[in-house]
Design a protein around this motif. Structure first.
Motif, mmCIF file in Angstrom:
data_model
loop_
_atom_site.group_PDB
_atom_site.id
_atom_site.type_symbol
_atom_site.label_atom_id
_atom_site.label_comp_id
_atom_site.label_asym_id
_atom_site.label_seq_id
_atom_site.Cartn_x
_atom_site.Cartn_y
_atom_site.Cartn_z
ATOM 1 N N ASP A 196 54.512 16.884 -16.911
ATOM 2 C CA ASP A 196 54.390 15.997 -15.557
ATOM 3 C C ASP A 196 53.194 16.781 -15.050
ATOM 4 N N VAL A 197 52.511 16.161 -14.070
ATOM 5 C CA VAL A 197 51.162 16.914 -13.750
ATOM 6 C C VAL A 197 51.330 17.681 -12.374
ATOM 7 N N GLY A 198 51.720 16.920 -11.373
ATOM 8 C CA GLY A 198 51.947 17.276 -9.923
ATOM 9 C C GLY A 198 53.262 18.254 -9.817
ATOM 10 N N GLU A 199 52.903 19.441 -9.466
ATOM 11 C CA GLU A 199 53.779 20.583 -9.326
ATOM 12 C C GLU A 199 54.385 21.346 -10.687
ATOM 13 N N THR A 200 54.128 20.499 -11.876
ATOM 14 C CA THR A 200 54.419 21.047 -13.071
ATOM 15 C C THR A 200 53.385 21.774 -13.659
ATOM 16 N N LEU A 201 52.265 21.257 -13.704
ATOM 17 C CA LEU A 201 50.908 21.907 -14.155
ATOM 18 C C LEU A 201 50.030 22.271 -12.975
ATOM 19 N N VAL A 202 49.970 21.415 -12.082
ATOM 20 C CA VAL A 202 49.095 21.671 -10.738
ATOM 21 C C VAL A 202 50.069 21.835 -9.908
ATOM 22 N N ASP A 203 49.418 23.060 -8.910
ATOM 23 C CA ASP A 203 49.738 23.435 -7.717
ATOM 24 C C ASP A 203 49.341 22.716 -6.478
ATOM 25 N N GLU A 204 50.392 21.510 -6.360
ATOM 26 C CA GLU A 204 49.790 20.543 -5.526
ATOM 27 C C GLU A 204 49.908 20.909 -4.026
ATOM 28 N N ALA A 205 50.939 21.654 -3.672
ATOM 29 C CA ALA A 205 50.976 22.244 -2.169
ATOM 30 C C ALA A 205 49.850 23.004 -1.793
ATOM 31 N N THR A 206 49.266 24.062 -2.650
ATOM 32 C CA THR A 206 48.143 24.889 -2.400
ATOM 33 C C THR A 206 46.847 24.145 -2.537
ATOM 34 N N THR A 207 46.859 23.312 -3.310
ATOM 35 C CA THR A 207 45.735 22.505 -3.520
ATOM 36 C C THR A 207 45.387 21.556 -2.542
ATOM 37 N N TYR A 208 46.307 20.880 -2.007
ATOM 38 C CA TYR A 208 46.205 19.993 -0.627
ATOM 39 C C TYR A 208 45.667 20.719 0.400
ATOM 40 N N GLU A 209 46.462 21.725 0.453
ATOM 41 C CA GLU A 209 46.100 22.829 1.723
ATOM 42 C C GLU A 209 44.703 23.344 1.938
ATOM 43 N N ARG A 210 44.168 23.638 0.461
ATOM 44 C CA ARG A 210 42.715 23.918 0.242
ATOM 45 C C ARG A 210 41.997 22.907 0.582
ATOM 46 N N TRP A 211 42.109 21.649 0.108
ATOM 47 C CA TRP A 211 41.483 20.388 0.205
ATOM 48 C C TRP A 211 41.370 20.144 1.912
ATOM 49 N N GLN A 212 42.411 20.391 2.589
ATOM 50 C CA GLN A 212 42.248 20.080 3.991
ATOM 51 C C GLN A 212 41.422 21.157 4.559
ATOM 52 N N ALA A 213 41.479 22.425 4.326
ATOM 53 C CA ALA A 213 40.785 23.334 4.973
ATOM 54 C C ALA A 213 39.410 23.452 4.615
ATOM 55 N N GLU A 214 38.884 22.877 3.258
ATOM 56 C CA GLU A 214 37.677 22.688 3.184
ATOM 57 C C GLU A 214 37.097 21.273 3.473
ATOM 58 N N GLY A 215 37.774 20.485 4.005
ATOM 59 C CA GLY A 215 37.303 19.212 4.458
ATOM 60 C C GLY A 215 36.799 18.235 3.224
#
Length: 162
Positions: free
Chosen positions: A9-28
């Motif tokens: 699976d990709v989300g949360e199995t390979l990709v750290d979605e929570a951290t990524t979404y937070e970074r995306w929000q912070a970076e706009g």
């Protein structure tokens, strides 16, 4: 019959979605596309260890097609629910996994973080399953008899138990 293909699976199995979404929000960020920096730290070492054992690898999840590209250099095949036009937990999604893997379902191990979207439907489709306990669904109990790991570092040894 031994496992010959491991599909993640990709989300949360390979990709750290929570951290990524937070970074995306912070970076706009306005163009949301996963990249290698979004992988969990244990993802690439696990893929390398499994490949060294001679296993074929895949990644397939409920995601947009544009997320597929960054994974292609690390696995033998990638599938997105958008491209396949079917989402987990639908049995058709796991039928596509089997088609892409090109081996009988019982030779495929599906690794995912969700019991409802990954483990239960993979088993119902005849695949084997390992659950990784992390992300938003970490507190959900695994079904009895399910091999459950805390990190992908544990997966190569867990293969002996599936």
């Amino acid at each position: 019959m031994a496992v010959s293909v491991v599909v993640f699976d990709v989300g949360e199995t390979l990709v750290d979605e929570a951290t990524t979404y937070e970074r995306w929000q912070a970076e706009g960020v306005t163009s949301f596309v996963f990249a290698e920096r979004d992988l969990h730290a244990d993802a690439l070492p696990c893929l390398t260890a499994l490949r060294a054992r001679g296993l074929r690898l895949g990644a397939a999840g409920n995601m947009r097609v544009h997320h597929e590209e960054f994974l292609r250099r690390h696995v033998d095949f990638v599938g997105s629910s958008e491209r396949w036009d079917v989402q987990k937990p639908d049995a058709g999604f796991f039928a596509r996994v089997v088609d892409e893997a090109g081996v009988p379902a019982e030779e495929i191990l599906y690794v995912g973080d969700r019991v409802d979207n990954d483990v239960v439907p993979a088993l119902a489709a005849g695949l084997r399953a390992v659950r990784i306990r992390r992300g938003a669904h970490a507190r959900v109990e695994s079904p009895a008899g399910t091999v459950t790991i805390g990190t992908l570092t544990e997966l190569p040894e867990a293969l002996e138990r599936v």
